[in-house]
Design an enzyme around this catalytic site. Structure first.
Site, short mmCIF file in Angstrom:
data_model
loop_
_atom_site.label_atom_id
_atom_site.label_comp_id
_atom_site.label_asym_id
_atom_site.label_seq_id
_atom_site.Cartn_x
_atom_site.Cartn_y
_atom_site.Cartn_z
N GLU A 15 0.83 -1.21 0.00
CA GLU A 15 0.00 0.00 0.00
C GLU A 15 0.87 1.26 0.00
O GLU A 15 0.60 2.22 0.73
CB GLU A 15 -0.96 -0.02 1.19
CG GLU A 15 -1.95 -1.17 1.15
CD GLU A 15 -3.00 -1.10 2.26
OE1 GLU A 15 -2.79 -0.35 3.23
OE2 GLU A 15 -4.01 -1.80 2.15
N GLU A 72 -6.58 -7.80 -0.98
CA GLU A 72 -7.18 -7.73 0.37
C GLU A 72 -8.66 -7.37 0.27
O GLU A 72 -9.00 -6.23 -0.05
CB GLU A 72 -6.47 -6.68 1.25
CG GLU A 72 -5.07 -7.06 1.69
CD GLU A 72 -4.50 -6.09 2.72
OE1 GLU A 72 -5.29 -5.34 3.33
OE2 GLU A 72 -3.27 -6.07 2.88
#
Length: 847
Positions: free
Chosen positions: A199, A270
């Site tokens: 991320e 995710e």
């Protein structure tokens, strides 16, 4: 095939389309072929999916973190994941769990990554390995070792020489170990996909050009090792080629802009199955209907890989959680903290995977089309021209009411905000909004063996008045503790003359402004109290009236950590602990103790240094029998026998405040009972004690408690089960997808009679011992708390008992003829629902 735009010549593209329409191009056969162990597997990709040994794949993955459970738990957890329809396991690699001390790597016990991966391989599943170096994961320091903070000139996660040097060394150690153990698919192992960084787009702008350079460097690093697998970066839309950019979030079918190149597949790394919790949080959940909807939508829009984060949440043992994060992690996942199947989340997603597998050939080889019949409705379908291969997804985005969709001459009623899956473009086999799998409620049963009179002994830490030190400001707490303890002491002295105490209008006040996380304060040996921040507001002010004495006064503070931060830029420059200290309300004006006084410091508790939480260190201090009351900073120890049965075990910390727990020297984790949620409840009450921590008898329990006047006599040990099993099914629901299979290009019923049923199943060798509730009508509530409505078939309980009592598993037809045997319907206008709750147990042995 899903045709996407490219810069190739139209003629070459046309030839490619023709070639791929034939089964021989890349195997489009529907049957699964199990690759023999140690057979080298080529892993590539195109704009549709990952391609493993020339075969496109739909991948259903779940995050399971090896340090958050124990090696004896791994086999069951992995097996249950496979039985839930997963074919891939995703895990982070936790740098600071393997290299706590610079240059000394640990791969044993819960850190035995190789053993974990080989168990996955043994179950015939694939692996996605997420290397970090930064992982976030609500893990202390985002997985980065503390010692990195003390490397001269270092800046984390940017184009910084020292950081890149240590990162490359770590990455090569891990990947070389995987290669040595032949764990990459190219060597015949299970690892088909790797991830570097995590991320990064969330912090990239803070580092400007250095951030972009760092991402390019990280990509080149892993690709230069030629390991024969593709690599991804999640939430990184500018991931450099050949890196695949992937999505994280709850609804990637709508939020993901898609791959940054047409030749890359849509991967979802995710899909958050719930929200992690921090101390002070109320309960949070994410419904399985919402998860199933999001997955069906993603796959209907070119997705071919989803990973549930988390599939098994597990436990943040010891001091491994990030700041303020609870010891229990992602407990609302399909497999709960204890590895038990959380229904209906587990079963409804399993049914979803079955339904998507029935669509596999169409999804991987069909051409996609979209229709928008109404404002809130949508049809997405895939067809392979010249064949019967077709799969459709009928979506209703209206959150309040059902919608009717007409598709190919037939009308389908689609429940509110749901997607119905038709693997042959004719037959609905699954609805994301209709749960036909069973439900369970979790029970914490008080252990008879473990709770036989716990006799606590106590040892109380000495609060220092004056410590060595020569700093003129309180030392920053992360740097003081160095991740060796949660605790750091601060002491200073100041003088008060008689004139200072003559001011009228109230007592003087001590004021401490802290950057977090918690603080205890003493003046002249008297405990003044404590204060703390929260995950969202870490800073706080402790302020209290005090009694000063003429002459020298001693101020002592204990700074408390709840873990290191795990997110954001410039992580190496985060600070915490007391930052300003002053005495207010004196005749001569306020005294600023922050920069005018010398401060002494010390790390940790004496009990920590002496390891009194272990049998070996226990006798290094003098323990006293607990008299019913004790000050703060007290250690409690007692012995207990292991709870009966082989079910998971836990300790309930009722009556306690805040501190740490150990069993037989193993860190169970941090507890914080006194930090109440807005509902007035402790965020976490039960704390998991893995069976591998326990001996049959005389287990050592040690607790370090920060707060005074707690009640350890209220602590108890519990056995955890999901023996309360339920069903809640409407008579108009779609029958289970388990009734259907695919033969060649046709979707066929397994039996001639496809009808709606409620299926109840006990775990292990247990059988249904009681029917606690049954109603065919309009009952209300949830599993463990059903209530009758205004409509109910009187024979409901007798019918369920007939089908279920004494059985390990039972099947109940859900229709009027089963429950209205006298042909009378007292509420004909009501669409009936069957709610059932049964109790599972082991048959009592006969004498």
């Amino acid at each position: 095939m899903r045709i996407q735009s490219s810069n190739h010549l139209w003629l070459l593209l046309a030839i490619l389309v023709v070639l791929l329409s034939f089964p021989g191009a890349i195997s489009s056969k529907d049957e699964e072929k199990t690759t023999s162990k140690n057979t080298k597997k080529e892993v590539t990709y195109d704009g549709t999916s990952l391609i493993i040994n020339g075969k496109r794949e739909l991948l259903y993955s779940g995050s399971i973190h090896y340090p958050r459970s124990t090696p004896d738990m791994w086999p069951k957890i992995i097996k249950r994941a496979k039985q839930g329809g997963l074919n891939t396991i995703q895990t982070y690699v936790f740098w600071n769990f393997h290299e706590l001390e610079q240059g000394k790597f640990n791969f044993s016990g819960r850190a035995d990554l190789v053993k974990f991966l080989k168990l996955i391989e043994k179950n015939g599943m694939y692996v996605t390995l997420r290397l970090g170096p930064f992982i976030q994961a609500e893990w202390t320091h985002g997985g980065l070792p503390y010692w990195l903070r003390e490397v001269p000139g270092i800046f984390f996660r940017t184009d910084n020489g020292p950081f890149k040097e240590h990162t490359e060394r770590y990455v090569r150690v891990i990947l070389d170990k995987m290669k040595e153990e032949k764990l990459f698919a190219s060597q015949g192992g299970p690892i088909i996909l790797g991830q570097i960084e995590n991320e990064y787009s969330a912090v990239q702008r803070a580092y400007k050009k250095d951030g972009s350079n760092y991402i390019k460097w990280a990509s080149k690093l892993v690709h230069s090792m030629n390991l024969g697998i593709p690599w991804v970066m999640c939430k990184q839309n500018d991931a450099p080629d050949p890196m695949i950019n992937a999505c994280n979030g709850r609804h990637c079918g709508d939020t993901f802009p898609g791959p940054n190149r047409n030749h890359k597949p849509s991967l979802w790394t995710e899909n958050w199955t719930t929200q992690f919790r921090v101390f002070g949080d109320p309960p949070v959940q994410r419904s399985v209907e919402d998860i199933a909807y999001s997955v069906a939508r993603f796959f209907s829009k070119n997705g071919s890989h989803v990973n549930y984060y988390m599939y098994h949440g597990g436990t943040n043992f010891g001091r491994t959680s990030a700041h303020y994060v609870t010891t229990r992690y992602y407990d609302d996942a399909p497999l709960d903290e204890f590895g038990l199947e959380k229904e209906p989340k587990y079963g409804h997603l399993k049914h979803l995977h079955n339904a998507l597998n029935l669509c596999k050939k169409a999804l991987l080889w069909g051409q996609s089309q979209t229709e928008k019949p109404g404002k809130d409705t949508e049809i997405r379908y895939y067809e392979q021209p010249g064949t019967k291969v077709c799969a459709a997804f009928l979506a209703n985005n209206n959150t309040e009411s059902a919608e009717t969709i007409k598709f190919r001459g037939k009308e389908y009623v689609i429940p509110p905000r749901s997607i119905s899956i038709l693997p042959d473009c004719k037959t609905v086999v699954y609805s994301t909004g209709e749960i036909v799998s069973h439900h369970t409620a979790r029970n914490f049963m008080k252990s008879k063996k473990a709770n036989k009179k716990l006799e606590f002994k106590v040892f109380t830490e000495t609060v220092p008045n004056e410590l060595k030190g020569d700093t003129y400001v309180p030392v920053e707490l992360y740097g003081l503790a160095k991740d060796e303890s949660d605790y750091g002491w601060y002491t200073t002295n100041f003088k008060i003359d008689d004139n200072d105490l003559k001011k009228k209008g109230g007592k003087p006040t001590v004021r401490v402004a802290s950057l977090g996380h918690a603080l205890h304060v003493w003046l002249n040996g008297e405990y003044l109290g404590n204060g703390h921040g929260s995950h969202d507001e870490k800073s706080f002010v402790f302020q209290k009236p005090i009694d000063l004495k003429e002459g020298e006064n001693h101020l002592t503070m204990l700074g408390v950590l709840t873990g290191f931060p795990d997110s954001g830029s410039y992580l190496e420059h985060r600070f915490t602990g007391p930052r300003s200290v002053s005495i207010l309300g004196l005749s001569s004006g306020p005294i600023d103790l922050t920069e005018q006084n010398k401060w002494g410091n010390k790390v940790g508790m004496e009990g920590e240094k002496l390891d009194i939480h272990t049998e070996k260190g226990l006798n290094k201090v003098k323990w006293q029998k607990f008299s019913g009351k004790a000050p703060g900073l007290t250690w409690y120890q007692a012995y207990f026998d292991a709870p009966e049965s082989l079910s998971p075990a836990a300790i309930r910390m009722n009556g306690m405040g805040k501190g740490l727990i150990w069993v037989n020297g193993e860190g169970v984790g941090r507890y914080w009972m006194s930090f109440l949620s807005p509902l007035g409840q402790s965020t976490q009450i039960e704390y998991h004690i893995p069976r591998s921590f326990l001996k049959p008898k005389k287990n050592l329990l040690v607790i370090f408690e920060e707060e005074p006047n707690v009640k350890p006599e209220l602590i108890d040990f519990v056995i955890v089960n999901r023996d309360t099993v339920c069903s809640y099914i409407g008579e108009d629901y779609t029958p289970s997808v388990r009734h259907w299979t695919r033969k060649n290009d046709n979707v066929q019923a397994i039996t001639d009679d496809v009808h709606l049923t409620a299926n109840l199943k006990c775990s292990g060798t247990k059988k249904i011992s009681a029917v606690e509730f049954a109603s065919f009508g309009n009952p209300d509530g949830i599993c463990g708390n059903f209530t009758l409505g205004s409509c109910n078939a009187p024979v409901s309980k007798q019918v369920v008992e007939k089908y279920c009592l004494g059985k390990a598993e039972c099947v109940i037809p859900v229709n009027k003829s089963t429950f209205q045997q006298d042909k009378k319907d007292s509420c004909p206008k009501v669409v009936k629902t069957l709610a059932v709750q049964v109790k599972c147990g082991r048959p009592k042995k006969k004498n």
